[in-house]
Design an enzyme around this catalytic site. Sequence first.
Site, PDB file in Angstrom:
ATOM      1  CG  ASP A  11      -1.839   1.114   1.196  1.00 12.44           C
ATOM      2  OD1 ASP A  11      -3.244   0.630   1.334  1.00 12.44           O
ATOM      3  OD2 ASP A  11      -1.682   2.088   1.022  1.00 12.44           O
ATOM      4  CG  ASP A 105      -2.909   3.365  -2.308  1.00 11.69           C
ATOM      5  OD1 ASP A 105      -3.724   2.721  -2.217  1.00 11.69           O
ATOM      6  OD2 ASP A 105      -2.325   3.930  -1.409  1.00 11.69           O
ATOM      7  CD  GLU A 106      -5.652  -1.080  -0.610  1.00 12.98           C
ATOM      8  OE1 GLU A 106      -5.159  -1.991   0.205  1.00 12.98           O
ATOM      9  OE2 GLU A 106      -6.392  -0.205  -0.409  1.00 12.98           O
TER      10      GLU A 106
HETATM   11  P1  TTP Z   1      -5.271   5.049   0.877  1.00 13.56           P
HETATM   12  O1  TTP Z   1      -4.196   3.765   0.862  1.00 13.56           O
HETATM   13  O2  TTP Z   1      -6.438   4.458   1.975  1.00 13.56           O
HETATM   14  O3  TTP Z   1      -4.624   6.164   1.803  1.00 13.56           O
HETATM   15  P2  TTP Z   1      -3.172   6.850   1.521  1.00 13.56           P
HETATM   16  O4  TTP Z   1      -2.447   6.283   0.477  1.00 13.56           O
HETATM   17  O5  TTP Z   1      -3.401   8.398   0.961  1.00 13.56           O
HETATM   18  O6  TTP Z   1      -2.473   7.046   2.682  1.00 13.56           O
HETATM   19  P3  TTP Z   1      -1.834   5.709   3.668  1.00 13.56           P
HETATM   20  O7  TTP Z   1      -0.528   6.163   3.880  1.00 13.56           O
HETATM   21  O8  TTP Z   1      -2.591   5.803   4.910  1.00 13.56           O
HETATM   22  O9  TTP Z   1      -2.129   4.441   2.806  1.00 13.56           O
HETATM   23  O10 TTP Z   1      -5.783   5.431  -0.358  1.00 13.56           O
HETATM   24  C1  TTP Z   1      -4.966   5.691  -1.322  1.00 13.56           C
HETATM   25  C2  TTP Z   1      -5.724   6.908  -2.216  1.00 13.56           C
HETATM   26  O11 TTP Z   1      -7.015   6.697  -2.631  1.00 13.56           O
HETATM   27  C3  TTP Z   1      -5.553   7.870  -1.525  1.00 13.56           C
HETATM   28  O12 TTP Z   1      -4.118   8.833  -1.548  1.00 13.56           O
HETATM   29  C4  TTP Z   1      -6.451   9.045  -1.927  1.00 13.56           C
HETATM   30  C5  TTP Z   1      -7.701   8.031  -2.400  1.00 13.56           C
HETATM   31  N1  TTP Z   1      -8.742   8.050  -1.380  1.00 13.56           N
HETATM   32  C6  TTP Z   1      -9.703   9.191  -1.660  1.00 13.56           C
HETATM   33  O13 TTP Z   1      -9.876   9.600  -2.710  1.00 13.56           O
HETATM   34  N2  TTP Z   1     -11.020   8.806  -0.732  1.00 13.56           N
HETATM   35  C7  TTP Z   1     -10.770   8.028   0.504  1.00 13.56           C
HETATM   36  O14 TTP Z   1     -11.638   8.191   1.263  1.00 13.56           O
HETATM   37  C8  TTP Z   1      -9.725   7.384   0.718  1.00 13.56           C
HETATM   38  C9  TTP Z   1      -9.486   6.416   1.762  1.00 13.56           C
HETATM   39  C10 TTP Z   1      -8.842   7.419  -0.390  1.00 13.56           C
HETATM   40 MG    MG Z   2      -2.057   4.073   0.539  1.00 15.58          MG
END
Ligand code: TTP
Ligand code: MG
Length: 374
Positions: A11, A105-106
Site C-alpha cells: 500500500d 495504490d494497493e
Molecule cells: P489509502 O491507501 O487509504 O490512503 P493513502 O495512501 O493516502 O494513505 P496511507 O499512507 O494511510 O495508505 O488510499 C489511497 C488513495 O485513495 C489516497 O491517496 C486518495 C484516495 N482516497 C480517496 O480519494 N478517498 C478516500 O476516502 C480514501 C480512503 C482514499
Molecule cells: Mg495508501
Amino acid sequence: MPMSRKIIHIDMDAFYASVEQRDFPELRGKPVAVGRPGPRMVVSTASYEARRYGVRSALPSLVAQRLCPDLIFQPPRFDVYKAVSMQIRDIFRAYTDLVEPLSLDEAYLDVTQDLKNVRSATLIAREIKARIKAETGLTASAGVSYNKFLAKIASDYRKPDGLFVIEPAAALDFIAALPIEKFYGVGQSTARKMHANGIATGADLRARSEMELVHLFGKAGHYYYGIARGVDEREVTPKRERKSYSVENTYVRDIVTNFERITELYRLEQRLFGLLERDGVSARTLTLKVRYNDFTEQSKSRTFAPVPRGFEAWHHCTADLRKDFPWQEKGIRLMGLGVHGLVRPDEAALPGTGAPSARSVLPSSAAPAELTLF
Ligand code: TTP
Ligand code: MG
C-alpha cells in the site's frame, strides 16, 4: 493452521499527496490536502504533515481548513496517479502472476511460487519497496504473511515506509493483542456492536463460539470466527489479462559448461511452458536473456510462425534461439526465458506474423517493458 501460502500486501504511503509533493518540491514538508477547498468538498487524502492536525481522507474541506489553517489544497491529477499505479503493478508482475489490485495504490500478491525464484516473501517485499522508490520516487508499505487478512494488517502496522512480517508462529499472539478496530472488515458500526458485546480485542473475539458470532453478525460471523484464529482462505485473484510470461533464475554458482547451460535452460523451459499450458495460451515471440558474471547482458527474441503449441514445439524454438547466442568464455549468473505476443484459444485461427525473424542483441535497458525481467 494453513501455512502453505506467502502473501504480500503493498500500500502506497499517503498516495495522492506524496505524488503531489514529489512533483511540486515546494509542497515537501508542508501540510497538503489533495482535494478542493470550500463547502461540500472533501479531502481525498492528506500528507503526513497534515495528518498531525487530524486532517484525513473523507473529511469535509471546511473542517480540514479549521483544523489546519496553513493547509495547502492541491487539485487531484488522476491521470498521474493512474500512471504511477501502472508502474507499480508492472513491478509486482515481475514477481508473480497473482497480483490482485484493490485500488490504484494497493494490491495483494501471492508469491508462494515467485517468478524470479527469490523464494523469500520478505526479500521480495523488500525488493519491491526498493524498486518502487527507485522507479517512482515514492514510498510504499508492505505486509507479509500467510493470508490476505494478516498481510493487510501488517502493511498498515509500520506505515509509512514500513515492512512488517507476521510469521505463522507469531500470528495467534499478534491477533489476540489486536484491538478489533484494526481488523480489516470491521467497520465503525460493527466495532461499536462488538464493544457493546464485550469484544475489544482479538482474544475476546476468539473466546466466542462461531454460532454466537453468526447470531450477532450474520454471515460475517463465519469470517470473524476464522480471522480470530488466523484463518482466511480467500485467494489472491488476478484482475487483468497478462501480456507476457517470463521466468528466470539467478545461479549461486556461475554456470560454466555448455551442458549446465542446456540443463538449466531446460528447467526454465519446463517452468515457462508449464505456465502456458496451465493457462491454455500460446505466444508468438520467445526471448532468452543471459547475464554474465561481468554483469553484461544479452537478450534475443524470435517470432515464430505458425504459433508454437505444446512443450515439444517450444523446446525446438528454444533450441533455435539458443543458436543465436555465441558461446562466451565467461560464467553465466542468470538466465531468463519469456514469451509475449500471447495467443489465446479464441484467437487460434489467426495466422501467425510471418517468417521467423531474429532481433539483434539488445542491451536490457532498451528492451520493451515486458521483457526487462529477463
Ligand atoms: P489509502 O491507501 O487509504 O490512503 P493513502 O495512501 O493516502 O494513505 P496511507 O499512507 O494511510 O495508505 O488510499 C489511497 C488513495 O485513495 C489516497 O491517496 C486518495 C484516495 N482516497 C480517496 O480519494 N478517498 C478516500 O476516502 C480514501 C480512503 C482514499
Ligand atoms: Mg495508501
